[in-house]
Design a protein around this motif. Structure first.
Motif, PDB file in Angstrom:
ATOM      1  N   PRO A  97       0.849  -1.199   0.000  1.00  0.00           N
ATOM      2  CA  PRO A  97       0.000   0.000   0.000  1.00  0.00           C
ATOM      3  C   PRO A  97       0.890   1.258   0.000  1.00  0.00           C
ATOM      4  CG  PRO A  97      -0.546  -1.466   1.853  1.00  0.00           C
ATOM      5  CD  PRO A  97       0.718  -1.962   1.226  1.00  0.00           C
ATOM      6  N   THR A  98       0.998   1.892  -1.149  1.00  0.00           N
ATOM      7  CA  THR A  98       1.993   2.942  -1.346  1.00  0.00           C
ATOM      8  C   THR A  98       1.361   4.257  -1.774  1.00  0.00           C
ATOM      9  OG1 THR A  98       3.589   1.254  -2.048  1.00  0.00           O
ATOM     10  CG2 THR A  98       4.089   3.530  -2.659  1.00  0.00           C
ATOM     11  N   THR A  99       1.871   5.346  -1.219  1.00  0.00           N
ATOM     12  CA  THR A  99       1.624   6.679  -1.736  1.00  0.00           C
ATOM     13  C   THR A  99       2.919   7.109  -2.411  1.00  0.00           C
ATOM     14  OG1 THR A  99       0.079   7.213   0.042  1.00  0.00           O
ATOM     15  CG2 THR A  99       0.994   9.063  -1.196  1.00  0.00           C
ATOM     16  N   PHE A 100       2.820   7.544  -3.647  1.00  0.00           N
ATOM     17  CA  PHE A 100       3.982   7.949  -4.431  1.00  0.00           C
ATOM     18  C   PHE A 100       4.173   9.448  -4.238  1.00  0.00           C
ATOM     19  CE2 PHE A 100       2.104   4.182  -6.186  1.00  0.00           C
ATOM     20  CZ  PHE A 100       3.194   3.356  -6.388  1.00  0.00           C
ATOM     21  N   PHE A 101       5.275   9.815  -3.590  1.00  0.00           N
ATOM     22  CA  PHE A 101       5.531  11.193  -3.183  1.00  0.00           C
ATOM     23  C   PHE A 101       6.602  11.808  -4.078  1.00  0.00           C
ATOM     24  CE2 PHE A 101       8.225  13.899  -0.306  1.00  0.00           C
ATOM     25  CZ  PHE A 101       7.410  15.002  -0.367  1.00  0.00           C
ATOM     26  N   TYR A 102       6.258  12.899  -4.758  1.00  0.00           N
ATOM     27  CA  TYR A 102       7.153  13.588  -5.685  1.00  0.00           C
ATOM     28  C   TYR A 102       7.560  14.932  -5.084  1.00  0.00           C
ATOM     29  CZ  TYR A 102       5.251  10.229  -9.036  1.00  0.00           C
ATOM     30  OH  TYR A 102       4.879   9.072  -9.665  1.00  0.00           O
ATOM     31  N   ALA A 103       8.809  15.030  -4.669  1.00  0.00           N
ATOM     32  CA  ALA A 103       9.318  16.315  -4.193  1.00  0.00           C
ATOM     33  C   ALA A 103       9.713  17.138  -5.412  1.00  0.00           C
ATOM     34  CB  ALA A 103      10.520  16.116  -3.281  1.00  0.00           C
ATOM     35  N   SER A 104       9.559  18.420  -5.310  1.00  0.00           N
ATOM     36  CA  SER A 104       9.989  19.302  -6.396  1.00  0.00           C
ATOM     37  C   SER A 104      11.475  19.621  -6.218  1.00  0.00           C
ATOM     38  CB  SER A 104       9.125  20.566  -6.414  1.00  0.00           C
ATOM     39  OG  SER A 104       9.140  21.199  -5.157  1.00  0.00           O
ATOM     40  N   PHE A 105      11.954  20.619  -6.912  1.00  0.00           N
ATOM     41  CA  PHE A 105      13.358  21.009  -6.872  1.00  0.00           C
ATOM     42  C   PHE A 105      13.759  21.404  -5.452  1.00  0.00           C
ATOM     43  CE2 PHE A 105      16.695  24.217  -7.176  1.00  0.00           C
ATOM     44  CZ  PHE A 105      17.583  23.658  -8.078  1.00  0.00           C
ATOM     45  N   TYR A 106      14.762  20.722  -4.909  1.00  0.00           N
ATOM     46  CA  TYR A 106      15.234  21.032  -3.562  1.00  0.00           C
ATOM     47  C   TYR A 106      15.998  22.357  -3.555  1.00  0.00           C
ATOM     48  CZ  TYR A 106      14.257  16.384  -1.651  1.00  0.00           C
ATOM     49  OH  TYR A 106      13.641  15.248  -1.203  1.00  0.00           O
ATOM     50  N   LEU A 107      15.607  23.260  -2.668  1.00  0.00           N
ATOM     51  CA  LEU A 107      16.333  24.511  -2.531  1.00  0.00           C
ATOM     52  C   LEU A 107      17.800  24.261  -2.168  1.00  0.00           C
ATOM     53  CD1 LEU A 107      13.621  26.622  -0.728  1.00  0.00           C
ATOM     54  CD2 LEU A 107      14.606  27.077  -2.989  1.00  0.00           C
ATOM     55  N   GLU A 108      18.055  23.185  -1.450  1.00  0.00           N
ATOM     56  CA  GLU A 108      19.421  22.850  -1.046  1.00  0.00           C
ATOM     57  C   GLU A 108      20.322  22.553  -2.250  1.00  0.00           C
ATOM     58  OE1 GLU A 108      16.842  22.386   2.466  1.00  0.00           O
ATOM     59  OE2 GLU A 108      16.661  21.752   0.381  1.00  0.00           O
ATOM     60  N   ASN A 109      19.713  22.218  -3.409  1.00  0.00           N
ATOM     61  CA  ASN A 109      20.522  21.998  -4.617  1.00  0.00           C
ATOM     62  C   ASN A 109      21.323  23.244  -4.977  1.00  0.00           C
ATOM     63  OD1 ASN A 109      19.520  19.419  -4.921  1.00  0.00           O
ATOM     64  ND2 ASN A 109      18.051  19.973  -6.505  1.00  0.00           N
ATOM     65  N   LEU A 110      20.779  24.398  -4.659  1.00  0.00           N
ATOM     66  CA  LEU A 110      21.475  25.650  -4.967  1.00  0.00           C
ATOM     67  C   LEU A 110      22.838  25.703  -4.273  1.00  0.00           C
ATOM     68  CD1 LEU A 110      18.439  28.039  -4.579  1.00  0.00           C
ATOM     69  CD2 LEU A 110      19.501  27.326  -6.732  1.00  0.00           C
ATOM     70  N   ILE A 111      22.899  25.113  -3.085  1.00  0.00           N
ATOM     71  CA  ILE A 111      24.143  25.095  -2.307  1.00  0.00           C
ATOM     72  C   ILE A 111      24.936  23.825  -2.612  1.00  0.00           C
ATOM     73  CG2 ILE A 111      25.100  25.006   0.027  1.00  0.00           C
ATOM     74  CD1 ILE A 111      22.482  26.529   0.877  1.00  0.00           C
ATOM     75  N   PHE A 113      24.995  21.716  -4.992  1.00  0.00           N
ATOM     76  CA  PHE A 113      25.525  21.540  -6.335  1.00  0.00           C
ATOM     77  C   PHE A 113      26.185  22.814  -6.859  1.00  0.00           C
ATOM     78  CE2 PHE A 113      22.323  18.149  -6.143  1.00  0.00           C
ATOM     79  CZ  PHE A 113      23.135  17.072  -6.457  1.00  0.00           C
ATOM     80  N   GLY A 114      26.371  23.793  -5.986  1.00  0.00           N
ATOM     81  CA  GLY A 114      27.061  25.018  -6.369  1.00  0.00           C
ATOM     82  C   GLY A 114      26.432  25.718  -7.558  1.00  0.00           C
ATOM     83  N   MET A 115      25.100  25.813  -7.546  1.00  0.00           N
ATOM     84  CA  MET A 115      24.403  26.359  -8.707  1.00  0.00           C
ATOM     85  C   MET A 115      24.518  27.872  -8.837  1.00  0.00           C
ATOM     86  SD  MET A 115      21.093  23.866  -8.874  1.00  0.00           S
ATOM     87  CE  MET A 115      20.649  24.417 -10.522  1.00  0.00           C
ATOM     88  N   VAL A 116      24.767  28.554  -7.743  1.00  0.00           N
ATOM     89  CA  VAL A 116      25.022  29.997  -7.827  1.00  0.00           C
ATOM     90  C   VAL A 116      26.522  30.136  -8.060  1.00  0.00           C
ATOM     91  CG1 VAL A 116      24.972  32.205  -6.615  1.00  0.00           C
ATOM     92  CG2 VAL A 116      23.071  30.592  -6.361  1.00  0.00           C
ATOM     93  N   ARG A 117      26.871  30.617  -9.237  1.00  0.00           N
ATOM     94  CA  ARG A 117      28.271  30.672  -9.663  1.00  0.00           C
ATOM     95  C   ARG A 117      28.796  32.097  -9.638  1.00  0.00           C
ATOM     96  NH1 ARG A 117      29.195  25.667 -12.619  1.00  0.00           N
ATOM     97  NH2 ARG A 117      27.955  24.231 -11.376  1.00  0.00           N
ATOM     98  N   LYS A 118      30.094  32.204  -9.432  1.00  0.00           N
ATOM     99  CA  LYS A 118      30.760  33.510  -9.440  1.00  0.00           C
ATOM    100  C   LYS A 118      31.615  33.603 -10.696  1.00  0.00           C
ATOM    101  CE  LYS A 118      33.832  36.382  -6.643  1.00  0.00           C
ATOM    102  NZ  LYS A 118      34.618  36.424  -5.401  1.00  0.00           N
ATOM    103  N   ASP A 119      31.401  34.660 -11.442  1.00  0.00           N
ATOM    104  CA  ASP A 119      32.213  34.915 -12.632  1.00  0.00           C
ATOM    105  C   ASP A 119      33.588  35.389 -12.171  1.00  0.00           C
ATOM    106  OD1 ASP A 119      33.384  36.835 -14.728  1.00  0.00           O
ATOM    107  OD2 ASP A 119      31.797  35.798 -15.851  1.00  0.00           O
ATOM    108  N   ASP A 120      34.632  34.663 -12.552  1.00  0.00           N
ATOM    109  CA  ASP A 120      35.985  35.002 -12.108  1.00  0.00           C
ATOM    110  C   ASP A 120      36.430  36.391 -12.565  1.00  0.00           C
ATOM    111  OD1 ASP A 120      36.322  32.599 -10.742  1.00  0.00           O
ATOM    112  OD2 ASP A 120      37.178  31.581 -12.482  1.00  0.00           O
ATOM    113  N   ALA A 121      36.006  36.788 -13.740  1.00  0.00           N
ATOM    114  CA  ALA A 121      36.444  38.075 -14.286  1.00  0.00           C
ATOM    115  C   ALA A 121      35.737  39.260 -13.633  1.00  0.00           C
ATOM    116  CB  ALA A 121      36.222  38.114 -15.800  1.00  0.00           C
ATOM    117  N   THR A 122      34.418  39.114 -13.392  1.00  0.00           N
ATOM    118  CA  THR A 122      33.644  40.261 -12.896  1.00  0.00           C
ATOM    119  C   THR A 122      33.284  40.157 -11.420  1.00  0.00           C
ATOM    120  OG1 THR A 122      31.495  39.250 -13.413  1.00  0.00           O
ATOM    121  CG2 THR A 122      32.595  40.514 -15.177  1.00  0.00           C
ATOM    122  N   GLY A 123      33.324  38.940 -10.872  1.00  0.00           N
ATOM    123  CA  GLY A 123      32.901  38.743  -9.487  1.00  0.00           C
ATOM    124  C   GLY A 123      31.402  38.636  -9.327  1.00  0.00           C
TER     125      GLY A 123
END
Length: 196
Positions: A97-111, A113-123
């Motif tokens: 007896p299963t409920t299939f639970f779908y989480a959306s995009f984890y906010l923690e992925n931003l941290i 997986f390093g999704m917020v990137r810094k441009d080396d040239a401009t900062g």
């Protein structure tokens, strides 16, 4: 399976999640899910909440001319999605007896997986995603347990497919929240999927 059976002994419910990122192997993840299904069936678990994801191959079949996604690992579009989605059948086949639970995009992925990137040239800090102006359903890891608890409180949800999101920001709204949180400006780059 024996260790899972021991853990499930006498349990009313089980919240089950596999972690693709530990092994990077869809096959191992599917084997884990199969073991959970077998153990839950053997121990007559009354309600299992399976943390799953959509199998992208349903919408974008491998080899189809209309599939814009590359084939990865020989048979997947998005391995960590596709394996979880394919594993749904294990729970149904085992009669759990299963409920299939779908989480959306984890906010923690931003941290994580390093999704917020810094441009080396401009900062300049930036987040790049292929949203096409759409909203991105997001969830925080802390919310997962709360949602699972509520699902367990509603046995009528057995057999249902339930999605969870704590917010649905646009790209600009998401970077505004990140900027406010870290005290630095963050730009948003909305790019086509092929560029991403």
């Amino acid at each position: 399976v024996a260790s899972l059976e021991a853990a499930f002994e006498g349990a009313y419910g089980v919240f089950a999640v596999t972690a693709f990122w530990e092994t990077f192997s869809p096959e191992k993840e599917m084997a884990q899910a199969g073991n959970v299904a077998a153990a839950a069936a053997a121990k007559n678990v009354k309600h299992l909440v399976w943390a799953t994801l959509e199998d992208s191959r349903v919408a974008y079949p491998i080899g189809a001319a209309s599939n814009p996604m590359p084939t990865l690992m020989g048979k997947y579009n998005v391995p960590h999605f596709d394996a979880k989605g394919e594993a749904n059948a294990f729970f149904t086949a085992a009669g759990v007896p299963t409920t299939f639970f779908y989480a959306s995009f984890y906010l923690e992925n931003l941290i994580n997986f390093g999704m917020v990137r810094k441009d080396d040239a401009t900062g300049q800090l930036s987040l790049t995603l292929p949203l096409g102006g759409a909203k991105l359903p997001v969830v925080a890891a802390d919310d997962i347990g709360r949602v699972a608890f509520e699902i367990f409180n509603h046995p009528e949800l057995i057999g249902s497919h339930i999605g969870a999101a704590c917010a649905q920001p646009t790209g600009p709204q998401l970077v505004a929240a990140i900027s406010a949180s870290i005290g630095l400006p963050v730009a948003f780059n909305d790019v086509p999927p092929a560029v991403y």
